[in-house]
Design a protein around this motif. Structure first.
Motif, mmCIF file in Angstrom:
data_model
loop_
_atom_site.group_PDB
_atom_site.id
_atom_site.type_symbol
_atom_site.label_atom_id
_atom_site.label_comp_id
_atom_site.label_asym_id
_atom_site.label_seq_id
_atom_site.Cartn_x
_atom_site.Cartn_y
_atom_site.Cartn_z
ATOM 1 N N ALA A 67 -29.079 -15.776 -10.360
ATOM 2 C CA ALA A 67 -29.413 -16.983 -9.597
ATOM 3 C C ALA A 67 -28.164 -17.621 -8.993
ATOM 4 C CB ALA A 67 -30.131 -17.980 -10.494
ATOM 5 N N HIS A 68 -27.032 -17.488 -9.654
ATOM 6 C CA HIS A 68 -25.798 -18.106 -9.165
ATOM 7 C C HIS A 68 -24.962 -17.170 -8.293
ATOM 8 C CE1 HIS A 68 -26.377 -21.768 -11.348
ATOM 9 N NE2 HIS A 68 -26.533 -21.112 -12.486
ATOM 10 N N SER A 69 -25.473 -15.991 -8.023
ATOM 11 C CA SER A 69 -24.683 -15.034 -7.238
ATOM 12 C C SER A 69 -24.769 -15.301 -5.739
ATOM 13 C CB SER A 69 -25.139 -13.601 -7.538
ATOM 14 O OG SER A 69 -26.468 -13.411 -7.089
ATOM 15 N N GLY A 70 -25.382 -16.392 -5.359
ATOM 16 C CA GLY A 70 -25.454 -16.753 -3.951
ATOM 17 C C GLY A 70 -26.800 -16.383 -3.358
ATOM 18 N N ASN A 71 -26.991 -16.808 -2.156
ATOM 19 C CA ASN A 71 -28.240 -16.546 -1.464
ATOM 20 C C ASN A 71 -28.266 -15.097 -1.003
ATOM 21 O OD1 ASN A 71 -30.527 -16.500 0.090
ATOM 22 N ND2 ASN A 71 -30.010 -18.317 1.276
ATOM 23 N N ARG A 72 -29.099 -14.304 -1.637
ATOM 24 C CA ARG A 72 -29.171 -12.873 -1.312
ATOM 25 C C ARG A 72 -29.668 -12.657 0.110
ATOM 26 N NH1 ARG A 72 -31.962 -9.461 -5.747
ATOM 27 N NH2 ARG A 72 -30.999 -7.870 -4.496
ATOM 28 N N ARG A 73 -30.447 -13.587 0.624
ATOM 29 C CA ARG A 73 -30.988 -13.455 1.977
ATOM 30 C C ARG A 73 -29.863 -13.338 2.999
ATOM 31 N NH1 ARG A 73 -36.277 -15.369 4.057
ATOM 32 N NH2 ARG A 73 -36.633 -15.881 1.897
ATOM 33 N N ASN A 74 -28.752 -14.040 2.759
ATOM 34 C CA ASN A 74 -27.623 -13.993 3.692
ATOM 35 C C ASN A 74 -26.962 -12.621 3.733
ATOM 36 O OD1 ASN A 74 -28.023 -16.659 4.351
ATOM 37 N ND2 ASN A 74 -26.534 -17.404 2.866
ATOM 38 N N ARG A 75 -27.148 -11.835 2.690
ATOM 39 C CA ARG A 75 -26.537 -10.502 2.638
ATOM 40 C C ARG A 75 -27.421 -9.418 3.238
ATOM 41 N NH1 ARG A 75 -24.645 -10.674 -3.500
ATOM 42 N NH2 ARG A 75 -26.675 -11.633 -3.626
ATOM 43 N N LEU A 76 -28.641 -9.789 3.639
ATOM 44 C CA LEU A 76 -29.555 -8.817 4.239
ATOM 45 C C LEU A 76 -29.170 -8.535 5.681
ATOM 46 C CD1 LEU A 76 -32.995 -10.201 2.994
ATOM 47 C CD2 LEU A 76 -31.794 -8.187 2.142
ATOM 48 N N SER A 77 -29.479 -7.337 6.142
ATOM 49 C CA SER A 77 -29.275 -7.012 7.551
ATOM 50 C C SER A 77 -30.244 -7.843 8.394
ATOM 51 C CB SER A 77 -29.525 -5.523 7.798
ATOM 52 O OG SER A 77 -30.910 -5.237 7.599
ATOM 53 N N LYS A 78 -30.005 -7.917 9.695
ATOM 54 C CA LYS A 78 -30.879 -8.732 10.558
ATOM 55 C C LYS A 78 -32.307 -8.202 10.541
ATOM 56 C CE LYS A 78 -30.073 -6.396 14.938
ATOM 57 N NZ LYS A 78 -29.764 -6.522 16.335
ATOM 58 N N HIS A 79 -32.481 -6.886 10.500
ATOM 59 C CA HIS A 79 -33.841 -6.317 10.477
ATOM 60 C C HIS A 79 -34.545 -6.638 9.164
ATOM 61 C CE1 HIS A 79 -33.303 -4.359 14.279
ATOM 62 N NE2 HIS A 79 -32.318 -3.595 13.837
ATOM 63 N N ALA A 80 -33.824 -6.537 8.059
ATOM 64 C CA ALA A 80 -34.417 -6.841 6.756
ATOM 65 C C ALA A 80 -34.790 -8.320 6.672
ATOM 66 C CB ALA A 80 -33.465 -6.465 5.633
ATOM 67 N N ALA A 89 -37.845 2.367 -17.457
ATOM 68 C CA ALA A 89 -38.142 1.383 -18.491
ATOM 69 C C ALA A 89 -36.835 0.894 -19.101
ATOM 70 C CB ALA A 89 -39.034 1.997 -19.562
ATOM 71 N N THR A 90 -36.685 -0.412 -19.163
ATOM 72 C CA THR A 90 -35.490 -1.030 -19.714
ATOM 73 C C THR A 90 -35.915 -2.164 -20.630
ATOM 74 O OG1 THR A 90 -34.365 -0.554 -17.614
ATOM 75 C CG2 THR A 90 -33.266 -2.068 -19.118
ATOM 76 N N PHE A 91 -35.303 -2.262 -21.790
ATOM 77 C CA PHE A 91 -35.594 -3.334 -22.733
ATOM 78 C C PHE A 91 -34.371 -4.221 -22.852
ATOM 79 C CE2 PHE A 91 -38.423 0.105 -23.929
ATOM 80 C CZ PHE A 91 -39.616 -0.565 -24.090
ATOM 81 N N PHE A 92 -34.606 -5.538 -22.843
ATOM 82 C CA PHE A 92 -33.534 -6.513 -22.973
ATOM 83 C C PHE A 92 -33.855 -7.456 -24.119
ATOM 84 C CE2 PHE A 92 -33.925 -5.597 -18.436
ATOM 85 C CZ PHE A 92 -32.631 -5.298 -18.075
ATOM 86 N N SER A 93 -32.822 -7.958 -24.773
ATOM 87 C CA SER A 93 -33.045 -9.068 -25.691
ATOM 88 C C SER A 93 -33.349 -10.288 -24.821
ATOM 89 C CB SER A 93 -31.805 -9.326 -26.545
ATOM 90 O OG SER A 93 -30.762 -9.871 -25.744
ATOM 91 N N PRO A 94 -34.135 -11.226 -25.310
ATOM 92 C CA PRO A 94 -34.411 -12.429 -24.509
ATOM 93 C C PRO A 94 -33.128 -13.155 -24.091
ATOM 94 C CG PRO A 94 -35.937 -12.318 -26.339
ATOM 95 C CD PRO A 94 -34.930 -11.232 -26.544
ATOM 96 N N GLN A 95 -32.114 -13.165 -24.964
ATOM 97 C CA GLN A 95 -30.863 -13.839 -24.643
ATOM 98 C C GLN A 95 -30.146 -13.147 -23.480
ATOM 99 O OE1 GLN A 95 -31.703 -12.665 -27.696
ATOM 100 N NE2 GLN A 95 -32.039 -14.521 -28.892
ATOM 101 N N LEU A 96 -30.090 -11.819 -23.503
ATOM 102 C CA LEU A 96 -29.442 -11.081 -22.427
ATOM 103 C C LEU A 96 -30.216 -11.237 -21.124
ATOM 104 C CD1 LEU A 96 -27.287 -9.160 -21.349
ATOM 105 C CD2 LEU A 96 -28.720 -7.250 -22.115
ATOM 106 N N PHE A 97 -31.533 -11.167 -21.197
ATOM 107 C CA PHE A 97 -32.354 -11.311 -20.007
ATOM 108 C C PHE A 97 -32.140 -12.674 -19.356
ATOM 109 C CE2 PHE A 97 -36.428 -12.065 -17.797
ATOM 110 C CZ PHE A 97 -36.412 -10.961 -16.958
ATOM 111 N N THR A 98 -32.110 -13.727 -20.165
ATOM 112 C CA THR A 98 -31.879 -15.081 -19.655
ATOM 113 C C THR A 98 -30.497 -15.184 -19.017
ATOM 114 O OG1 THR A 98 -33.312 -15.979 -21.370
ATOM 115 C CG2 THR A 98 -31.831 -17.524 -20.298
ATOM 116 N N ALA A 99 -29.500 -14.610 -19.655
ATOM 117 C CA ALA A 99 -28.140 -14.639 -19.106
ATOM 118 C C ALA A 99 -28.070 -13.889 -17.781
ATOM 119 C CB ALA A 99 -27.155 -14.041 -20.114
ATOM 120 N N MET A 100 -28.730 -12.740 -17.705
ATOM 121 C CA MET A 100 -28.724 -11.968 -16.453
ATOM 122 C C MET A 100 -29.421 -12.735 -15.335
ATOM 123 S SD MET A 100 -29.330 -8.106 -17.852
ATOM 124 C CE MET A 100 -29.553 -7.449 -16.220
#
Length: 109
Positions: free
Chosen positions: A55-68, A39-50
């Motif tokens: 979202a801007h950290s790049g396409n996560r799909r490209n970092r997956l292994s071929k099987h994944a 269980a983790t609690f965030f302020s709405p401002q921190l949650f939005t920032a995270m």
């Protein structure tokens, strides 16, 4: 502090559980099982920032292994599937592929 659930127990234990329940129901914080299923609690401002950073950290799909990537593709197109069908459709059936399947599924989670 005694962590028992009887009349001799410290009432701070039940107060902590009640606080968690109250916080998860209110709209002043965001509640999520975000880190290691805890269980983790965030302020709405921190949650939005995270979310913005994520979202801007790049396409996560490209970092997956071929099987994944293959498992994700099949699941997106054909869900729900049994484990047997998922393994068959991704060519990960059989004992020889068990480790690859397990690693890829863990990666997706």
């Amino acid at each position: 502090m005694v962590w028992d659930w009887n009349e001799d127990a410290d009432n701070r234990v039940s107060e902590l559980w009640q606080l968690m329940k109250d916080l998860s129901d209110c709209r002043q914080v965001i509640y999520s099982k975000w880190f290691n299923g805890r269980a983790t609690f965030f302020s709405p401002q921190l949650f939005t920032a995270m979310l913005r950073i994520h979202a801007h950290s790049g396409n996560r799909r490209n970092r997956l292994s071929k099987h994944a990537r293959r498992l994700l593709e099949v699941l997106e197109n054909n869900s729900p599937l049994s484990t047997r069908d998922l393994k068959r459709l991704t060519d990960l059936s059989g004992k020889a592929n068990e480790a690859d399947y397990s690693r890829a599924m863990k990666e997706l989670f």
